[in-house]
Enzyme design. Structure first.
Site, mmCIF file in Angstrom:
data_model
loop_
_atom_site.group_PDB
_atom_site.id
_atom_site.type_symbol
_atom_site.label_atom_id
_atom_site.label_comp_id
_atom_site.label_asym_id
_atom_site.label_seq_id
_atom_site.Cartn_x
_atom_site.Cartn_y
_atom_site.Cartn_z
ATOM 1 N N THR A 147 -39.946 -50.781 -60.872
ATOM 2 C CA THR A 147 -39.713 -50.446 -62.085
ATOM 3 C C THR A 147 -38.694 -49.599 -62.307
ATOM 4 O OG1 THR A 147 -41.321 -48.571 -62.155
ATOM 5 C CG2 THR A 147 -42.080 -50.647 -62.998
ATOM 6 N N SER A 196 -33.584 -33.902 -34.036
ATOM 7 C CA SER A 196 -34.454 -34.277 -34.444
ATOM 8 C C SER A 196 -35.429 -34.641 -33.550
ATOM 9 C CB SER A 196 -34.089 -35.334 -35.623
ATOM 10 O OG SER A 196 -35.712 -35.684 -36.212
ATOM 11 N N ALA A 232 -42.896 -46.022 -43.783
ATOM 12 C CA ALA A 232 -44.216 -46.354 -44.118
ATOM 13 C C ALA A 232 -44.428 -46.317 -45.635
ATOM 14 C CB ALA A 232 -45.285 -45.332 -43.622
ATOM 15 N N SER A 246 -41.294 -42.357 -47.933
ATOM 16 C CA SER A 246 -40.176 -41.977 -47.948
ATOM 17 C C SER A 246 -39.670 -40.910 -46.942
ATOM 18 C CB SER A 246 -39.985 -41.429 -49.419
ATOM 19 O OG SER A 246 -38.688 -41.627 -49.551
ATOM 20 N N SER A 247 -39.985 -41.138 -45.836
ATOM 21 C CA SER A 247 -39.428 -40.205 -44.802
ATOM 22 C C SER A 247 -37.917 -39.863 -45.011
ATOM 23 C CB SER A 247 -39.664 -40.504 -43.464
ATOM 24 O OG SER A 247 -38.929 -41.886 -43.004
ATOM 25 N N SER A 248 -37.202 -40.771 -45.396
ATOM 26 C CA SER A 248 -35.877 -40.676 -45.644
ATOM 27 C C SER A 248 -35.316 -39.643 -46.734
ATOM 28 C CB SER A 248 -35.036 -42.075 -45.968
ATOM 29 O OG SER A 248 -35.519 -42.720 -47.254
ATOM 30 N N ASP A 298 -37.452 -41.643 -54.792
ATOM 31 C CA ASP A 298 -37.912 -41.062 -53.905
ATOM 32 C C ASP A 298 -37.302 -39.586 -53.772
ATOM 33 O OD1 ASP A 298 -38.952 -43.401 -53.332
ATOM 34 O OD2 ASP A 298 -37.652 -43.897 -51.416
ATOM 35 N N TYR A 349 -35.920 -57.714 -51.490
ATOM 36 C CA TYR A 349 -35.704 -56.720 -52.426
ATOM 37 C C TYR A 349 -34.218 -57.096 -53.372
ATOM 38 C CZ TYR A 349 -35.204 -51.832 -54.030
ATOM 39 O OH TYR A 349 -35.174 -50.893 -54.620
HETATM 40 P P1 ADP Z 1 -39.257 -44.530 -45.526
HETATM 41 O O1 ADP Z 1 -38.128 -43.730 -46.283
HETATM 42 O O2 ADP Z 1 -40.037 -45.364 -46.366
HETATM 43 O O3 ADP Z 1 -39.974 -43.937 -44.376
HETATM 44 P P2 ADP Z 1 -36.723 -45.616 -44.615
HETATM 45 O O4 ADP Z 1 -36.282 -46.839 -43.827
HETATM 46 O O5 ADP Z 1 -36.135 -45.507 -45.904
HETATM 47 O O6 ADP Z 1 -38.098 -45.486 -44.807
HETATM 48 O O7 ADP Z 1 -36.065 -44.336 -43.737
HETATM 49 C C1 ADP Z 1 -36.452 -44.278 -42.548
HETATM 50 C C2 ADP Z 1 -35.223 -43.724 -41.719
HETATM 51 O O8 ADP Z 1 -34.985 -42.268 -42.232
HETATM 52 C C3 ADP Z 1 -35.571 -43.734 -40.219
HETATM 53 O O9 ADP Z 1 -35.160 -44.953 -39.623
HETATM 54 C C4 ADP Z 1 -34.475 -42.518 -39.834
HETATM 55 O O10 ADP Z 1 -33.318 -43.268 -39.820
HETATM 56 C C5 ADP Z 1 -34.495 -41.722 -40.815
HETATM 57 N N1 ADP Z 1 -35.465 -40.532 -40.886
HETATM 58 C C6 ADP Z 1 -36.691 -40.475 -41.269
HETATM 59 N N2 ADP Z 1 -37.287 -39.529 -40.622
HETATM 60 C C7 ADP Z 1 -36.561 -38.907 -39.748
HETATM 61 C C8 ADP Z 1 -36.780 -37.829 -38.843
HETATM 62 N N3 ADP Z 1 -37.801 -36.880 -38.818
HETATM 63 N N4 ADP Z 1 -35.593 -37.543 -38.173
HETATM 64 C C9 ADP Z 1 -34.386 -38.338 -38.264
HETATM 65 N N5 ADP Z 1 -34.402 -39.357 -38.896
HETATM 66 C C10 ADP Z 1 -35.335 -39.700 -39.812
HETATM 67 MG MG MG Z 2 -36.737 -44.386 -47.697
#
Ligand code: ADP
Ligand code: MG
Length: 376
Positions: free
Chosen positions: A39, A71, A121, A124-126, A169, A221
């Site tokens: 959305t 990292s 996953a 939003s780790s990014s 995010d 997407y």
């Molecule tokens: P999501 O945001 O859903 O987890 P993304 O594909 O948007 O997936 O983001 C994942 C990317 O973010 C990883 O491939 C890496 O490049 C970066 N990233 C995430 N966590 C870390 C971390 N702890 N250290 C370094 N880079 C990270």
């Molecule tokens: Mg992401």
């Protein structure tokens, strides 16, 4: 999942990597989207909340323009500010350092990063990395300064990492509140905290990380975005969320289905906000399940692992469940009664094993606070 990361450990990590103390530490959370998927780029509504899982960035300024990034679990990265920006080679540093480029940082720095947000996953780790880095670099103190960090992180993801993210995010990571979901209105560019009181009512949101990402995700997407633009054009609206579910029936085939998802999903977010404001989160179940059906059948972004997670959770007594995030893998969520957790997690494990899927990772998502500066 238990917390494996905190401010003290990132401080020691920085000291080990750089032989000095950091100048600043910021932490920023991952997020889960309770409701309202696909959305954001249609000017609709989304309802994410921040996770307890978060990225910690310890930062120390340098006297030159060098940039050093460490990292845990990633190859260390070293370069200078000139190396950072659109066109830099693909690596995790696009996310971590891209924010520095987008913020216009002109002084070099060393950074140490620890994050317990599961990677790729749909949690939003990014954004956690981007916002923690943005916090450490810019030290935002006002709402406006937090918005600047959000915008810088989005520019870094779009222009440096080449990921077409819509801003949900980063907004959740910078503006969420503990015990609340964050209603984001992408049409009006506004947001509001909505109470999400689960544990006092014996409820929980269970995250089921399928640990799969299907390769078709990226192209699909872009295709969905283009279809939505075409549907909006045919209906004469600037953003598809302005249309109604009735409008969808005026369109043909695929465009009708895409429009039906976007318009009904936006209505479901409104319904959910009403239920949460009324203090009845236990009534969210059917709304969550309807969202899954819509994403699976009308928007066509689910996959067998996500469907299995949702079906197994529902059969074992979840109040509602849905895939969450972009789709084609990542995570599903289930609204459960805390007392039913053992039965539900077991049922999901068994269902995944029966299909020969990788065992999922499951944990409770606790609505947590947004990004914050950590005192040293
Ligand atoms: P999501 O945001 O859903 O987890 P993304 O594909 O948007 O997936 O983001 C994942 C990317 O973010 C990883 O491939 C890496 O490049 C970066 N990233 C995430 N966590 C870390 C971390 N702890 N250290 C370094 N880079 C990270
Ligand atoms: Mg992401």
């Amino acid at each position: 999942m238990t917390k494996s990361t905190d401010a003290q450990s990132v401080k020691s990590y920085f000291a080990r990597a750089y032989g000095r103390s950091p100048d600043r530490i910021w932490a920023a959370p991952g997020r889960v989207n309770l409701l309202g998927d696909h959305t954001d780029y249609n000017g609709g509504l989304a309802l994410p909340f921040a996770l307890a899982q978060r990225a910690y960035v310890a930062l120390g300024w340098r006297e030159d323009t060098a940039v050093h990034l460490n990292s845990a679990g990633f190859e260390p990265w070293a370069g200078t500010l000139d190396h950072i920006g659109p066109g830099m080679p693909a690596s995790w540093a696009q996310y971590a350092a891209g924010t520095a480029w987008a913020l216009g940082i002109t002084r070099g720095f060393d950074a140490a990063i620890l994050s317990d947000v599961p990677l790729s996953a749909g949690l939003s780790s990014s954004a956690a990395i981007g916002c923690a880095m943005g916090g450490a670099l810019a030290n935002p103190e006002t709402v406006g300064e937090r918005h600047n960090v959000v915008n810088a992180c989005v520019r870094a993801e779009n222009q440096v990492a080449g990921a077409p993210t819509g801003g949900m995010d980063q907004t959740a990571s910078m503006f969420a509140a503990a015990g609340h979901a964050l209603l984001i209105d992408f049409g009006r560019d506004s947001m509001m905290h909505v109470p999400l009181d689960l544990s006092p009512r014996g409820l929980a949101i269970l995250i089921i990380n399928t640990r799969v990402t299907h390769a078709l995700a990226d192209g699909q997407y872009g295709r969905r975005r283009a279809e939505c633009q075409e549907a909006a054009r045919q209906l004469g609206v600037t953003a598809l969320a302005q249309a109604t579910p009735e409008d969808a029936e005026r369109l043909d085939g695929i465009l009708a289905r895409r429009t039906r998802h976007v318009t009904t999903e936006t209505e479901r977010v409104r319904t959910a906000v009403g239920l949460l404001n009324a203090g009845t989160p236990e009534k969210l179940g059917p709304v969550l399940l309807a969202s899954h059906t819509s994403l699976r059948d009308d928007y066509e972004v689910s996959c067998p692992e996500l469907d299995t997670a949702v079906e197994a959770a529902m059969e074992a007594g979840a109040l509602g469940a849905r895939m969450t995030g972009g789709g084609f893998g990542g995570s599903a969520l289930a609204l459960i009664r805390e007392a039913d957790r053992p039965a539900i997690t077991e049922a999901i494990r068994i269902a995944f094993a029966r299909h020969g899927f990788t065992a999922p990772e499951m944990f409770t998502a606790v609505p947590s606070q947004s990004a914050e500066r950590i005192s040293l």
